[in-house]
Design a protein around this motif. Sequence first.
Motif, PDB file in Angstrom:
ATOM      1  N   ASP A  55       0.839  -1.170  -0.154  1.00  0.00           N
ATOM      2  CA  ASP A  55      -0.027   0.088   0.074  1.00  0.00           C
ATOM      3  C   ASP A  55       0.985   1.187   0.018  1.00  0.00           C
ATOM      4  O   ASP A  55       2.047   1.200   0.499  1.00  0.00           O
ATOM      5  CB  ASP A  55      -0.899   0.145   1.175  1.00  0.00           C
ATOM      6  N   GLY A  56       0.568   2.307  -0.586  1.00  0.00           N
ATOM      7  CA  GLY A  56       1.278   3.468  -0.609  1.00  0.00           C
ATOM      8  C   GLY A  56       0.786   4.460  -1.606  1.00  0.00           C
ATOM      9  O   GLY A  56      -0.127   4.286  -2.422  1.00  0.00           O
ATOM     10  N   VAL A  57       1.753   5.412  -2.193  1.00  0.00           N
ATOM     11  CA  VAL A  57       1.675   6.319  -3.234  1.00  0.00           C
ATOM     12  C   VAL A  57       2.803   6.139  -4.207  1.00  0.00           C
ATOM     13  O   VAL A  57       4.125   6.077  -3.660  1.00  0.00           O
ATOM     14  CB  VAL A  57       1.549   7.563  -2.758  1.00  0.00           C
ATOM     15  N   VAL A  58       2.596   6.089  -5.384  1.00  0.00           N
ATOM     16  CA  VAL A  58       3.710   6.224  -6.311  1.00  0.00           C
ATOM     17  C   VAL A  58       4.481   7.412  -6.522  1.00  0.00           C
ATOM     18  O   VAL A  58       3.845   8.454  -6.719  1.00  0.00           O
ATOM     19  CB  VAL A  58       2.992   5.606  -7.964  1.00  0.00           C
ATOM     20  N   THR A  59       5.943   7.171  -6.452  1.00  0.00           N
ATOM     21  CA  THR A  59       6.588   8.462  -6.625  1.00  0.00           C
ATOM     22  C   THR A  59       7.229   8.559  -7.674  1.00  0.00           C
ATOM     23  O   THR A  59       7.455   9.495  -8.394  1.00  0.00           O
ATOM     24  CB  THR A  59       7.422   8.511  -5.402  1.00  0.00           C
ATOM     25  N   GLU A  60       7.594   7.402  -8.505  1.00  0.00           N
ATOM     26  CA  GLU A  60       8.532   7.396  -9.504  1.00  0.00           C
ATOM     27  C   GLU A  60       7.954   6.099 -10.401  1.00  0.00           C
ATOM     28  O   GLU A  60       8.150   4.977  -9.981  1.00  0.00           O
ATOM     29  CB  GLU A  60       9.711   7.583  -9.108  1.00  0.00           C
ATOM     30  N   VAL A  61       8.067   6.356 -11.795  1.00  0.00           N
ATOM     31  CA  VAL A  61       7.996   5.299 -12.399  1.00  0.00           C
ATOM     32  C   VAL A  61       9.259   5.033 -13.167  1.00  0.00           C
ATOM     33  O   VAL A  61       9.880   6.060 -13.916  1.00  0.00           O
ATOM     34  CB  VAL A  61       6.869   5.393 -13.750  1.00  0.00           C
ATOM     35  N   LEU A  62      10.067   4.048 -13.172  1.00  0.00           N
ATOM     36  CA  LEU A  62      11.457   3.829 -13.406  1.00  0.00           C
ATOM     37  C   LEU A  62      11.480   3.216 -14.875  1.00  0.00           C
ATOM     38  O   LEU A  62      12.996   3.160 -15.134  1.00  0.00           O
ATOM     39  CB  LEU A  62      12.277   3.205 -12.318  1.00  0.00           C
ATOM     40  N   ALA A  63      10.808   2.775 -15.475  1.00  0.00           N
ATOM     41  CA  ALA A  63      10.916   2.031 -16.710  1.00  0.00           C
ATOM     42  C   ALA A  63       9.664   2.555 -17.797  1.00  0.00           C
ATOM     43  O   ALA A  63       8.599   2.648 -17.434  1.00  0.00           O
ATOM     44  CB  ALA A  63      10.803   0.499 -16.810  1.00  0.00           C
ATOM     45  N   GLU A  64      10.077   2.919 -18.929  1.00  0.00           N
ATOM     46  CA  GLU A  64       9.057   3.310 -20.145  1.00  0.00           C
ATOM     47  C   GLU A  64       8.509   2.430 -20.648  1.00  0.00           C
ATOM     48  O   GLU A  64       8.758   1.294 -20.782  1.00  0.00           O
ATOM     49  CB  GLU A  64       9.816   4.235 -20.991  1.00  0.00           C
ATOM     50  N   VAL A  65       7.233   2.682 -21.056  1.00  0.00           N
ATOM     51  CA  VAL A  65       6.682   1.589 -22.264  1.00  0.00           C
ATOM     52  C   VAL A  65       7.363   1.414 -23.281  1.00  0.00           C
ATOM     53  O   VAL A  65       7.830   2.258 -24.102  1.00  0.00           O
ATOM     54  CB  VAL A  65       5.157   2.282 -22.583  1.00  0.00           C
ATOM     55  N   GLY A  66       7.599   0.151 -23.557  1.00  0.00           N
ATOM     56  CA  GLY A  66       8.452  -0.320 -24.489  1.00  0.00           C
ATOM     57  C   GLY A  66       9.853  -0.597 -24.259  1.00  0.00           C
ATOM     58  O   GLY A  66      10.479  -1.302 -25.114  1.00  0.00           O
TER      59      GLY A  66
END
Length: 467
Positions: A55-66
Amino acid sequence: MPQFKQFPLPDTAEGLTEAEILTWHVKPGDAVKVNQIICEIETAKAAVELPCPWDGVVTEVLAEVGQTVEVGAPIITIDLDPSGAATAPAPAPAAAPATNGKIGEEMPGGRIATLVGYGPKSGAAKRRTRKAAPVAPAAAVQTPPPVVAPPAPAAPAPTPAPAVVEPAAVEPAATSRGGYVPLAKPPVRKLAKDLGVDLHAVPGSGPGGVITREDVERAVAPAPAAAPAAAVATGSRERRVPIKGVRKATAQAMVDSAFTAPHVTEFLTVDVTPMMELRARLKSHPRFRDVKLTPLAFAAKAVLLAARRTPDVNATWDEAAQEIVYKDYVHLGIAAATPRGLVVPKVRDADGMSLKELAVALDELATTARDGKTSPADMMGGTFTITNVGVFGVDTGTPIINPGEVAILALGAIRDMPWVVDGQVVPRKVCQLALSFDHRVVDGQQGSQFLADVGALLADPAVAMTY
């Protein structure tokens, strides 16, 4: 106080080393719950949805789509205690020496000791900044040096750090192709790869010279009739597609099999008219009224019955232990062509199924595979495979054995052909079969007997009463 944790890409099936990010279902700032689906990935075996472990809050997405990510690499950062995000403590002084701590222990500055070092520093999470296009050092530019007096040997001039130049200031024409990196977002780069467009030749119309989707689409649009030469100069008639996912795994498996197991292929042409007549009768039977009864179901049933008489085709060669492992069950693999490539999902314990149960299982298997929903577990552990090339109008071929198995049967197209019956040439339903087997395990006599049994069962289904 914020508590950041990075979620590494898990191994969704035994032996996987990487996966491609297909879609993200969350973005920075989104609240997430345990087991909530956060993204979909494509492995070498299937498309898989990944649930959130916390449980929590997303702070950073480290991988791009593709992007293709190795197993174990972090793909997302989640704050497990978002309530303290606004009152994050100041970072530790730069001069403070690094200290070691126990795993899970909070260290000065809010960092958490992990197996491989420390977690991220506390504070508001930020996305990684894009690096500006690299600028060649001054010494690398091929221009005559100015005539000046050399510096004194005792006090050489320090090498200046490369200057950071805004993207708009980089002139592609003045930069070598090897050093110039076109400015484009990952989705635009993927589109360019799919369309075969070289981004080095595409002028960017976005802020700072960034190449947009419209720029790429214009690069492949037909040129005006008045200037056909321009299309030849800027366009491309080739496409380059990265080898990854299902295609990469299939290619490696076929190479391993072809150059490891000594393949032998035998062929048999069969009059399957009696089988097709039985199929027509069963389709009107109440028990089969809602069942999709295909020739593949009959071929699968024939394989399962014939394997009882020749168990060698349902075995495995264990090179490490120098043993042949005979299976008392049949996990039947069915090669299926899908938009993602060739996959081979399995019908578990197929040898214990009736013809109706087998037909239903095959229909469900094909539907799931076409939708890309076959789980990785359902594509592992097969013992024998059938590839139905007849659906493409092909008579037969020389199939390559799936790694871990010792035999594979190709089922060809069923055609109306002249056939000799009781000395008379009459039209019959005819099909060609091809059996490839590993000659380390299956001898010629055993392979021939198995193929003949399959053919006999398709030519006269009543023979099954004798098995």
